[in-house]
Design an enzyme around this catalytic site. Structure first.
Site, mmCIF file in Angstrom:
data_model
loop_
_atom_site.group_PDB
_atom_site.id
_atom_site.type_symbol
_atom_site.label_atom_id
_atom_site.label_comp_id
_atom_site.label_asym_id
_atom_site.label_seq_id
_atom_site.Cartn_x
_atom_site.Cartn_y
_atom_site.Cartn_z
ATOM 1 N N ASN A 10 25.397 33.634 42.069
ATOM 2 C CA ASN A 10 25.394 34.857 42.878
ATOM 3 C C ASN A 10 24.361 35.793 42.261
ATOM 4 O OD1 ASN A 10 25.902 37.195 44.285
ATOM 5 N ND2 ASN A 10 27.882 37.610 43.293
ATOM 6 N N LYS A 12 23.367 38.514 43.286
ATOM 7 C CA LYS A 12 23.652 39.928 43.605
ATOM 8 C C LYS A 12 22.361 40.616 44.075
ATOM 9 C CE LYS A 12 27.257 39.888 40.159
ATOM 10 N NZ LYS A 12 28.348 40.631 39.577
ATOM 11 N N HIS A 94 33.764 39.457 47.797
ATOM 12 C CA HIS A 94 33.447 39.683 46.388
ATOM 13 C C HIS A 94 34.036 41.036 45.982
ATOM 14 C CE1 HIS A 94 31.220 40.419 42.710
ATOM 15 N NE2 HIS A 94 30.996 39.116 42.669
ATOM 16 N N GLU A 96 32.933 43.383 44.339
ATOM 17 C CA GLU A 96 32.027 44.532 44.477
ATOM 18 C C GLU A 96 32.019 45.034 45.921
ATOM 19 O OE1 GLU A 96 28.680 42.620 42.603
ATOM 20 O OE2 GLU A 96 29.770 42.676 40.713
ATOM 21 N N GLU A 165 38.204 35.446 40.706
ATOM 22 C CA GLU A 165 37.330 36.275 39.880
ATOM 23 C C GLU A 165 38.085 37.517 39.423
ATOM 24 O OE1 GLU A 165 32.922 35.408 40.591
ATOM 25 O OE2 GLU A 165 33.502 37.061 41.880
ATOM 26 N N GLY A 171 30.849 40.616 34.885
ATOM 27 C CA GLY A 171 29.744 41.368 34.296
ATOM 28 C C GLY A 171 30.111 42.122 33.028
ATOM 29 N N SER A 209 31.939 36.370 33.912
ATOM 30 C CA SER A 209 31.279 36.183 32.618
ATOM 31 C C SER A 209 31.256 34.724 32.157
ATOM 32 C CB SER A 209 31.918 37.087 31.549
ATOM 33 O OG SER A 209 31.733 38.450 31.894
HETATM 34 C C1 PEP Z 1 30.049 37.447 40.048
HETATM 35 O O1 PEP Z 1 29.227 38.278 40.388
HETATM 36 O O2 PEP Z 1 30.658 36.840 40.920
HETATM 37 C C2 PEP Z 1 30.246 37.188 38.621
HETATM 38 C C3 PEP Z 1 31.181 36.366 38.268
HETATM 39 O O3 PEP Z 1 29.423 37.856 37.745
HETATM 40 P P1 PEP Z 1 29.241 37.549 36.166
HETATM 41 O O4 PEP Z 1 29.108 36.063 36.022
HETATM 42 O O5 PEP Z 1 28.011 38.288 35.787
HETATM 43 O O6 PEP Z 1 30.471 38.073 35.484
#
Ligand code: PEP
Length: 247
Positions: A10, A12, A94, A96, A165, A171, A209
């Site tokens: 992803n 983003k 997601h 976000e 998630e 992040g 992460s």
């Molecule tokens: C994500 O954006 O779905 C995500 C898991 O980000 P990160 O791997 O940076 O934590």
């Protein structure tokens, strides 16, 4: 039979045309991969990504789609438009988007349904916030989020991919332990199993992460079928190492 791993990058709202060329060239050079691999790029770059990945085993997807077919929805992109360009996957729900765009469980479910209507595989994200985790609400929250999707998709449930998630892990560098992630995945799988006899074929990804050095222990869990990768999908070598983990 073990489910084939799926690793989804992803990007983003990151990247630029020149950088994307470099990233994809690096990834292609490091492949092919045993796992199924997908990159989800920002809308303006999708046509470039599609062209770059033509004939490759790496698929591509979008990071969101509209719940609507067409019409007066300024700024939105429909599933039909994505499908017209050969898109195969789309991330919906997601955290976000849930947090910054106030997307409800039902809107996320409607987006998943819109995606499936155009033969896109929705990657439906669920996950608890830190406050919800600390209040012992993880199970209640993820079950509620998934339940809306299950009810809306009906017999199409097995056609989606689910991504667990935990919001506090995205992040932040704080990964869920493999044991915590596995426990939630088992819960989600049981919920899917109650809704569909084909749930055992479905893939549930972990995201939050995931890095090259922790992917293998996460992917070794029985109900973790791969990952949704944010930050580490922006460097070809890091993402390729994750794609190779656990397979
Ligand atoms: C994500 O954006 O779905 C995500 C898991 O980000 P990160 O791997 O940076 O934590």
């Amino acid at each position: 039979m073990a489910r084939r791993k799926l690793v989804v990058g992803n990007w983003k709202m990151n990247g630029n045309r020149a950088g994307n060329v470099e990233l994809l060239a690096g990834l292609k050079a490091l492949g092919p991969f045993v796992a199924d691999v997908v990159v989800c790029a920002p809308f303006p770059y999708l046509a470039d990504v599609a062209l770059s990945l033509q004939g490759e085993s790496i698929a591509w997807g979008a990071q969101d789609c509209s719940a609507h077919e067409s019409g007066a929805y300024t700024g939105e992109v429909s599933a039909a438009m994505l499908a017209e360009f050969g898109c195969r996957y789309v991330i919906v729900g997601h955290s976000e988007r849930r947090a910054f765009h106030a997307e409800s469980d039902q809107l996320v479910a409607d987006k998943a349904k819109a995606a499936l209507a155009h033969r896109l595989t929705p990657i439906v994200c669920v996950g608890e916030t830190l406050a919800e985790r600390e209040a012992g609400q993880t199970d209640v929250v993820v079950k509620r989020q998934l339940s809306a999707v299950i009810h809306t998709l009906g017999h199409c449930v097995p056609q989606m991919v689910v991504a667990y998630e935990p919001v506090w892990a995205i992040g932040t560098g704080k990964t869920a332990t493999p044991e915590h992630a596995q426990a939630v995945h088992a819960l989600l799988l049981a919920q899917l199993g109650a809704a569909s006899p084909k749930a055992s074929d479905m893939r549930i990804l972990y995201g939050g992460s995931v890095k090259a050095d922790n992917a293998a222990s996460l992917f070794a869990q029985p109900d973790i079928d791969g990952g949704l990768i944010g930050g580490a999908s922006l460097k070809a070598a890091d993402f390729a190492a994750i794609c190779r983990a656990g397979v």
